[in-house]
Write an enzyme that holds these catalytic residues in place. Sequence first.
Site, PDB file in Angstrom:
ATOM      1  N   SER A  12       0.830  -1.206   0.000  1.00 56.99           N
ATOM      2  CA  SER A  12       0.000   0.000   0.000  1.00 56.99           C
ATOM      3  C   SER A  12       0.860   1.251   0.000  1.00 56.99           C
ATOM      4  CB  SER A  12      -0.905  -0.001   1.231  1.00 56.99           C
ATOM      5  OG  SER A  12      -1.616   1.204   1.303  1.00 56.99           O
ATOM      6  N   LYS A  17      -3.235   3.728   6.216  1.00 64.45           N
ATOM      7  CA  LYS A  17      -3.559   2.300   6.258  1.00 64.45           C
ATOM      8  C   LYS A  17      -2.378   1.519   6.847  1.00 64.45           C
ATOM      9  CE  LYS A  17      -5.997   0.312   2.687  1.00 64.45           C
ATOM     10  NZ  LYS A  17      -6.174  -0.207   1.309  1.00 64.45           N
ATOM     11  N   ASP A  73      -8.145  -5.576  -0.790  1.00 69.77           N
ATOM     12  CA  ASP A  73      -9.026  -4.872  -1.706  1.00 69.77           C
ATOM     13  C   ASP A  73     -10.414  -4.909  -1.089  1.00 69.77           C
ATOM     14  OD1 ASP A  73      -9.544  -3.325  -3.936  1.00 69.77           O
ATOM     15  OD2 ASP A  73     -10.217  -5.029  -5.120  1.00 69.77           O
ATOM     16  N   SER A  74     -11.143  -3.813  -1.252  1.00 68.09           N
ATOM     17  CA  SER A  74     -12.456  -3.745  -0.620  1.00 68.09           C
ATOM     18  C   SER A  74     -13.374  -2.855  -1.426  1.00 68.09           C
ATOM     19  CB  SER A  74     -12.303  -3.176   0.797  1.00 68.09           C
ATOM     20  OG  SER A  74     -11.757  -1.876   0.737  1.00 68.09           O
TER      21      SER A  74
HETATM   22  P1  IMP Z   1      -9.382   0.050  -1.757  1.00 68.60           P
HETATM   23  O1  IMP Z   1      -9.697  -1.225  -1.033  1.00 68.60           O
HETATM   24  O2  IMP Z   1      -8.310   0.838  -1.097  1.00 68.60           O
HETATM   25  O3  IMP Z   1      -9.190  -0.198  -3.239  1.00 68.60           O
HETATM   26  O4  IMP Z   1     -10.660   1.009  -1.665  1.00 68.60           O
HETATM   27  C1  IMP Z   1     -11.911   0.602  -2.006  1.00 68.60           C
HETATM   28  C2  IMP Z   1     -12.935   1.710  -1.918  1.00 68.60           C
HETATM   29  O5  IMP Z   1     -14.098   1.110  -1.353  1.00 68.60           O
HETATM   30  C3  IMP Z   1     -12.598   2.875  -1.008  1.00 68.60           C
HETATM   31  O6  IMP Z   1     -12.026   3.931  -1.704  1.00 68.60           O
HETATM   32  C4  IMP Z   1     -13.985   3.277  -0.509  1.00 68.60           C
HETATM   33  O7  IMP Z   1     -14.592   4.054  -1.468  1.00 68.60           O
HETATM   34  C5  IMP Z   1     -14.745   1.980  -0.473  1.00 68.60           C
HETATM   35  N1  IMP Z   1     -14.696   1.413   0.881  1.00 68.60           N
HETATM   36  C6  IMP Z   1     -14.019   0.307   1.293  1.00 68.60           C
HETATM   37  N2  IMP Z   1     -14.199   0.101   2.609  1.00 68.60           N
HETATM   38  C7  IMP Z   1     -14.991   1.109   3.041  1.00 68.60           C
HETATM   39  C8  IMP Z   1     -15.516   1.449   4.334  1.00 68.60           C
HETATM   40  O8  IMP Z   1     -15.268   0.806   5.372  1.00 68.60           O
HETATM   41  N3  IMP Z   1     -16.280   2.545   4.375  1.00 68.60           N
HETATM   42  C9  IMP Z   1     -16.580   3.297   3.283  1.00 68.60           C
HETATM   43  N4  IMP Z   1     -16.114   3.038   2.081  1.00 68.60           N
HETATM   44  C10 IMP Z   1     -15.318   1.936   1.943  1.00 68.60           C
END
Ligand code: IMP
Length: 196
Positions: A12, A17, A73-74
């Site tokens: 990351s 984070k 990833d989320s």
């Molecule tokens: P990444 O996992 O860093 O690629 O981000 C995934 C995107 O999903 C983030 O930029 C948020 O827009 C959304 N996201 C993931 N987890 C959360 C959460 O706990 N709250 C709100 N948005 C989330």
Amino acid sequence: MKPVITKLLIASHNLGKVKEIRDMLAPYNVEVVSAEELKMPDVPETGKTFEENARLKAETLCKMSGFFCLADDSGLCVNCLGGRPGVLSARYAPDRDFDKGMDLLLEEIKNSGSVDRSAYFACVLALANPNGKTLIFEGRVDGHIADKKSGKKGFGYDPIFVPDGFDKTFANFSEEEKNKISHRGKAFLKFITEVF
Ligand code: IMP
């Protein structure tokens, strides 16, 4: 058998984070380094699923560094929109402005004509081992999309997501309260319990 990890690379470039993960792993005697600190490249998220993206990031940086590597990833999946924005959650918001992104999402749900507002947040963690084996840990929290934004805490789509069993959005939860039930909290709990 649990792997023995003395040094862990976090895939990351987000130092917030990285700090959170470093704090979580403080009791386990593991040196935590990040792709940002080691000036490693940002691996593009080209996968179609959370797991594909997490694997891709973890395995690419593990191969490059020779260290165990953890990637996540989320995203938010809305059922009446066929699971969108899903893996594109970060990119769905114009210029990464989540205030605009949430307005867009509320509008899309309204225009879909659906009464089903159910949705879930998902998080997948991939731990790539230099021996070539990757472990996957998943977390999910179900809920629904509120009619309007509410709350100032958290980030991303928190002001429009109401987890099942509560009548307030994630943006009204304290960080500690959210971590206990969130997709990310659940995935990290599995990772720590199974690996350390
Ligand atoms: P990444 O996992 O860093 O690629 O981000 C995934 C995107 O999903 C983030 O930029 C948020 O827009 C959304 N996201 C993931 N987890 C959360 C959460 O706990 N709250 C709100 N948005 C989330």
